[in-house]
Write an enzyme that holds these catalytic residues in place. Sequence first.
Site, PDB file in Angstrom:
ATOM      1  NE  ARG A 116      -3.977  -2.063   2.096  1.00 41.65           N
ATOM      2  CZ  ARG A 116      -3.884  -3.380   2.209  1.00 41.65           C
ATOM      3  NH1 ARG A 116      -2.749  -3.946   2.574  1.00 41.65           N
ATOM      4  NH2 ARG A 116      -4.921  -4.155   1.928  1.00 41.65           N
ATOM      5  CG  HIS A 141      -0.933  -5.577  -4.288  1.00 43.28           C
ATOM      6  ND1 HIS A 141       0.170  -5.501  -3.479  1.00 43.28           N
ATOM      7  CD2 HIS A 141      -1.746  -6.502  -3.696  1.00 43.28           C
ATOM      8  CE1 HIS A 141       0.036  -6.328  -2.455  1.00 43.28           C
ATOM      9  NE2 HIS A 141      -1.117  -6.946  -2.552  1.00 43.28           N
ATOM     10  CG  HIS A 215      -0.326 -11.443  -3.912  1.00 43.64           C
ATOM     11  ND1 HIS A 215      -1.185 -12.275  -3.217  1.00 43.64           N
ATOM     12  CD2 HIS A 215      -0.436 -10.230  -3.333  1.00 43.64           C
ATOM     13  CE1 HIS A 215      -1.796 -11.584  -2.284  1.00 43.64           C
ATOM     14  NE2 HIS A 215      -1.361 -10.330  -2.327  1.00 43.64           N
ATOM     15  CG  ASP A 287      -2.927  -7.987   5.304  1.00 44.72           C
ATOM     16  OD1 ASP A 287      -1.855  -8.015   4.687  1.00 44.72           O
ATOM     17  OD2 ASP A 287      -4.010  -7.642   4.787  1.00 44.72           O
ATOM     18  CD  GLU A 350       1.727 -10.268  -0.308  1.00 44.11           C
ATOM     19  OE1 GLU A 350       1.770  -9.092  -0.696  1.00 44.11           O
ATOM     20  OE2 GLU A 350       0.784 -10.711   0.366  1.00 44.11           O
TER      21      GLU A 350
HETATM   22  C1  GLA Z   1      -2.039  -8.188   0.161  1.00 41.00           C
HETATM   23  C2  GLA Z   1      -2.535  -7.268   1.184  1.00 41.00           C
HETATM   24  C3  GLA Z   1      -3.822  -7.746   1.745  1.00 41.00           C
HETATM   25  C4  GLA Z   1      -4.806  -8.048   0.668  1.00 41.00           C
HETATM   26  C5  GLA Z   1      -4.222  -9.004  -0.313  1.00 41.00           C
HETATM   27  C6  GLA Z   1      -5.121  -9.271  -1.481  1.00 41.00           C
HETATM   28  O1  GLA Z   1      -1.415  -9.255   0.668  1.00 41.00           O
HETATM   29  O2  GLA Z   1      -1.608  -7.040   2.204  1.00 41.00           O
HETATM   30  O3  GLA Z   1      -4.331  -6.798   2.625  1.00 41.00           O
HETATM   31  O4  GLA Z   1      -5.166  -6.857   0.021  1.00 41.00           O
HETATM   32  O5  GLA Z   1      -3.012  -8.516  -0.811  1.00 41.00           O
HETATM   33  O6  GLA Z   1      -6.397  -9.642  -1.104  1.00 41.00           O
END
Ligand code: GLA
Length: 386
Positions: A116, A141, A215, A287, A350
């Site tokens: 982000r 992304h 991803h 996350d 990731e």
């Molecule tokens: C990334 C983000 C998550 C989500 C996924 C896709 O990993 O960190 O918050 O947006 O992509 O769903």
Amino acid sequence: MRKTSINLIILFAVLCIFGCNKKENQSKAQQETMENIRISDYGVTSKGDSVKKYTLANKNGMKVEIINFGGIITSLTAPDKNGKYEDVVLGFTRPEDYFNGNSYYFGALIGRYGNRIANAKFTLEGTSYDIDKNDGSNSLHGGKDGFHTKFWNIESVKDAKFPTLKLTYTSADGEEGYPGKLTTTVFYTLTDENALEISYEAETDKPTVVNLTQHSYFNLSGNFSKTILDHEMQINADKFLPVNETLIPTGEQKAVKGSAFDFTASKPIGKDISADDDQLKKGKGYDHNWILNGNGLRSIAKVYHPESGRVMEVLTDEPGVQFYSGNFLDGKFDTKTGGKNEFRTGFCLETQHFPDSPNQSSFPSTELKPGQKYQSKTIYKFSVKK
Ligand code: GLA
């Protein structure tokens, strides 16, 4: 008159046979130049463009399938403790679901900026840029039409020790709001040690920001209707980046010790995921970006699935890894092994620079200038523990 038309028919037939042979030879030649990489038709987008699938195989029987749309890994097999190779990456059952948005980013190459960027804005060398806002007020992304939606040119690397695909994509100056024409190259190599190596390179003609990643969602059970909560994970990181409500790092670099975020010793993903923790609430689970210990290409994480015996080790030269526990998987699509893509049936690791780096001066820089070469490498290596 009659004789002439018979002669013409014969001539036409000879030309036809010659033509067909030539075609056959051409396709043979093409297959040879792709070395031991098989190419097949995968699907057709709504615009009528055909998508190809490239299958890499190693001497053990491990296979990785990659398409030229989004550089997406649609299948990757790994052995269990009995030597059975099964697909361990989540994906759609219908090709068109990759082409029409892929909001989960299943298997895709992510760019130009993975993760982000706050308020879809940043300032670089005194100029401010507005980039595509595709995640509430933020950009995620690379924007809605990020690299995961692009056609990549694919060729095989001749004389490489192992099957290697070279993918290239040129992102125009201004695409999704980012400055500079960015030429990106990604190499996918499948080694005989059951490792998928991914190398990224990029060059720009104006100062820009770059943060490339992959991803893929993994479920080492080989059964995509099961959750990943029983997978045991270890991450070599003493700190992580707490986030705000919109998943942007607050800037704090927080010690994991004593918290649900401590993966320094292996533990099941599900062990602390429901702990009463403000950060877990904000992320709807994990996350977050972990600040990896050490630098250079090093082992940064290991995941073990006890039932199957499968182990995945991740190596990277990046400073961070986004561990995402599949909290936005919502059961809307069929999985490749039956059932739906339910909550937490896959996890991502990731590898990347930190989220929102263009706006956070204390984070390692993601700026790329003309004349510089962006380079990064990540390896996903599969083995078994009995
Ligand atoms: C990334 C983000 C998550 C989500 C996924 C896709 O990993 O960190 O918050 O947006 O992509 O769903």
